[in-house]
Structures are given as structure tokens and as C-alpha cells.
Design an enzyme around this catalytic site. Sequence first.
Site, PDB file in Angstrom:
ATOM      1  N   HIS A  37       0.844  -1.197   0.000  1.00 12.21           N
ATOM      2  CA  HIS A  37       0.000   0.000   0.000  1.00 12.21           C
ATOM      3  C   HIS A  37       0.885   1.255   0.000  1.00 12.21           C
ATOM      4  CE1 HIS A  37      -2.649  -2.967   2.290  1.00 12.21           C
ATOM      5  NE2 HIS A  37      -3.382  -2.666   1.244  1.00 12.21           N
ATOM      6  N   GLY A 148      -2.598  -1.733  -7.393  1.00  8.36           N
ATOM      7  CA  GLY A 148      -1.442  -2.627  -7.451  1.00  8.36           C
ATOM      8  C   GLY A 148      -1.598  -3.724  -8.497  1.00  8.36           C
ATOM      9  N   SER A 186       0.563  -9.021   1.556  1.00 10.71           N
ATOM     10  CA  SER A 186      -0.896  -9.016   1.587  1.00 10.71           C
ATOM     11  C   SER A 186      -1.338  -8.854   3.031  1.00 10.71           C
ATOM     12  CB  SER A 186      -1.428 -10.344   1.033  1.00 10.71           C
ATOM     13  OG  SER A 186      -2.779 -10.508   1.418  1.00 10.71           O
TER      14      SER A 186
HETATM   15  P1  AMP Z   1      -6.320  -3.971  -0.499  1.00 12.61           P
HETATM   16  O1  AMP Z   1      -6.180  -3.174   0.756  1.00 12.61           O
HETATM   17  O2  AMP Z   1      -5.834  -5.379  -0.378  1.00 12.61           O
HETATM   18  O3  AMP Z   1      -7.673  -3.848  -1.120  1.00 12.61           O
HETATM   19  O4  AMP Z   1      -5.314  -3.318  -1.538  1.00 12.61           O
HETATM   20  C1  AMP Z   1      -5.385  -1.957  -1.873  1.00 12.61           C
HETATM   21  C2  AMP Z   1      -4.499  -1.695  -3.045  1.00 12.61           C
HETATM   22  O5  AMP Z   1      -3.154  -2.038  -2.708  1.00 12.61           O
HETATM   23  C3  AMP Z   1      -4.875  -2.524  -4.286  1.00 12.61           C
HETATM   24  O6  AMP Z   1      -4.768  -1.713  -5.445  1.00 12.61           O
HETATM   25  C4  AMP Z   1      -3.839  -3.622  -4.268  1.00 12.61           C
HETATM   26  O7  AMP Z   1      -3.568  -4.159  -5.556  1.00 12.61           O
HETATM   27  C5  AMP Z   1      -2.627  -2.892  -3.714  1.00 12.61           C
HETATM   28  N1  AMP Z   1      -1.694  -3.865  -3.136  1.00 12.61           N
HETATM   29  C6  AMP Z   1      -1.972  -4.827  -2.216  1.00 12.61           C
HETATM   30  N2  AMP Z   1      -0.882  -5.573  -1.990  1.00 12.61           N
HETATM   31  C7  AMP Z   1       0.098  -5.099  -2.774  1.00 12.61           C
HETATM   32  C8  AMP Z   1       1.467  -5.455  -3.006  1.00 12.61           C
HETATM   33  N3  AMP Z   1       2.028  -6.468  -2.377  1.00 12.61           N
HETATM   34  N4  AMP Z   1       2.181  -4.725  -3.879  1.00 12.61           N
HETATM   35  C9  AMP Z   1       1.604  -3.680  -4.548  1.00 12.61           C
HETATM   36  N5  AMP Z   1       0.338  -3.293  -4.386  1.00 12.61           N
HETATM   37  C10 AMP Z   1      -0.412  -3.990  -3.511  1.00 12.61           C
END
Ligand code: AMP
Length: 287
Positions: A37, A148, A186
Amino acid sequence: MLLLKSVEELQIVLQKKRQKGLKIGFAPTMGALHQGHASLIKKAKLENDICVCCIFVNPTQFNDSKDLDKYPRTEGKDIKILVGLDNDVLFYPTVDAVYPKDLHIPIFDFGQVDKVMEGKFRPGHFDGVVEVVYRLIDIVQPDRLYMGQKDFQQFTLIQHMLQQMQSSTKLVVCPIIREVDGLALSSRNVRLTPENRQNAPIISEILHGLNDWLTNGGSIKEAEAKAITQLNEMPDFRPEYLEIVDGYTLQPIEQMEDSDYVVVCTAVWAGGVRLIDNVILKGGQQK
Ligand code: AMP
């Protein structure tokens, strides 16, 4: 950093910035922030005058209510991380603020893009994703939206949505941030058992290993079968899908020459935790 819960307050703040000609970058998240993030926020800060981060655990995208209940919530820690990143605005809305009773979300046609892989195994998930991203973009009206590559199908779908909306918001896709051992960061990783955490880097090793196999002339079908067998050999791991697809349409390809943009995507259950990962095998923005 400004912390705002109200849609109206956020819009007043952002309208003033826009009137001054300032550019707005937007990074929507579900919190439990990590360096993945952070990479989105750093890029948004570099490329815009103002960075808006949203933390909202969107109930409509969880096809499994147990997954929603277990989703980590670390508000205090998240705020510290965002302050450390010098993030400008944190939008932290309630469910009622995001989904007022009179909300209307247009219907989009994604063809097969939302039907395969995640769409097949998490019915309704992408309806929720599209709903929340549409609503948040409508609220924030960002110049650039940061997502991401980790969620490959998700950003592909949002790209299609922005095109159909003829939106002026530009999607910026950021590379996957990984642990030193290769595991893609993650928010769900904290729920892995110690043994599954130790074994989890095998997922990215297998995906990257496909590069060598395919450049040495191995077939796509054999590559997929080989990778699924390797994943099944790991104790407590259960691959849901592993597919080598065209990076634009997400449809299966028969040979590498069929597309100039090829990606392998997988979802693997490690005990009770579902992990997704992908590696671009050809073309695109990142190897
Ligand atoms: P989330 O909180 O899991 O919904 O993720 C929010 C944003 O962060 C999304 O656009 C994800 O693709 C991005 N994201 C999550 N994990 C990663 C990572 N390891 N590397 C890059 N971006 C990420």
C-alpha cells in the site's frame, strides 16, 4: 494529515484544492496497511500535489462473510503509517456514507474479463469491487488512481470501467511489492500459520520458474499442469486456479506467440488463507 469521515467534508476540501489547480492522486485500500500500500501512496505523492488514501473494508466485495469478519483491522497502526508517509488526506468513511440508499451504480459490460479466474471462484466479488471503486471515484474525482499489479484482474476490470465511463481519471498500476523471500505482501499474510508462512514463497518461485520453462520452448498447457502439481505437493496448500492468460483480455492462450502481453495468475489456499499472486511473463510494464 487530514482524517475525514464525511463525504461532504472531503468534497469541500478537494474542491478547494482543484480550484487552485492542484492534482489529486487517490489510493483506495481496505487498511491493514503494508509496504505494498505504501508504494501506491509514495507514487501518488510523487506524481500529484495531493494524495488521498481511503481505508474502507468494503462489505459488498466479500463473497464469504467469514472472510469479512476475519479481515484484519488495524486503524491506529494504519494512521501512523500514513502520517509517516506524509499522506495528505485519509478518507475513512462508514458503510452508510459509501452506500446511501439512493445510490445508483451504472451497469458495465466486461465481457469475459470478470467471469474468469477470481470471477469464477469468488462469485459476486467483482460486482462489489466495481461498485465501491465507481462510488469512490465519483466522490474523490481524482486525476490519477493508484492500484497494485498484485490484483491483476481487479485493475484490468477497473481499466475497462474507466474506459466505458470515458473517465478523465488515469489508472496508474504499481508493481507487486514482495517480502525478501518472494511472498507478495498481503494483509492476509498475518493469518498464515508459521509453517504455511514458511512455505508460501514457493508460490512466487513457481510462477517465476515458468519463465525459464516457457523461454526454453515448454508448452503452456504443460507449464500450467507442472505448476499446479508442484503447488499440490506442498502440505496444506490447495491451488484454486493457475492460468497463463492474455494480459488484456485475461483469456487463456495456447502459445506464447499468441499475445504480446502474457501473465500467469494464481489463487492458492494455504490452510484457511487464500493467497493470490501473478507474474508478467511477456510484455506489459514489468517482468
Ligand atoms: P487492499 O487493501 O488489499 O484492497 O489493496 C489496496 C491496493 O493495494 C490494491 O490496489 C492492491 O492491488 C494494492 N496492493 C496490495 N498488496 C500489494 C502489493 N504487495 N504490492 C503492490 N500493491 C499492492
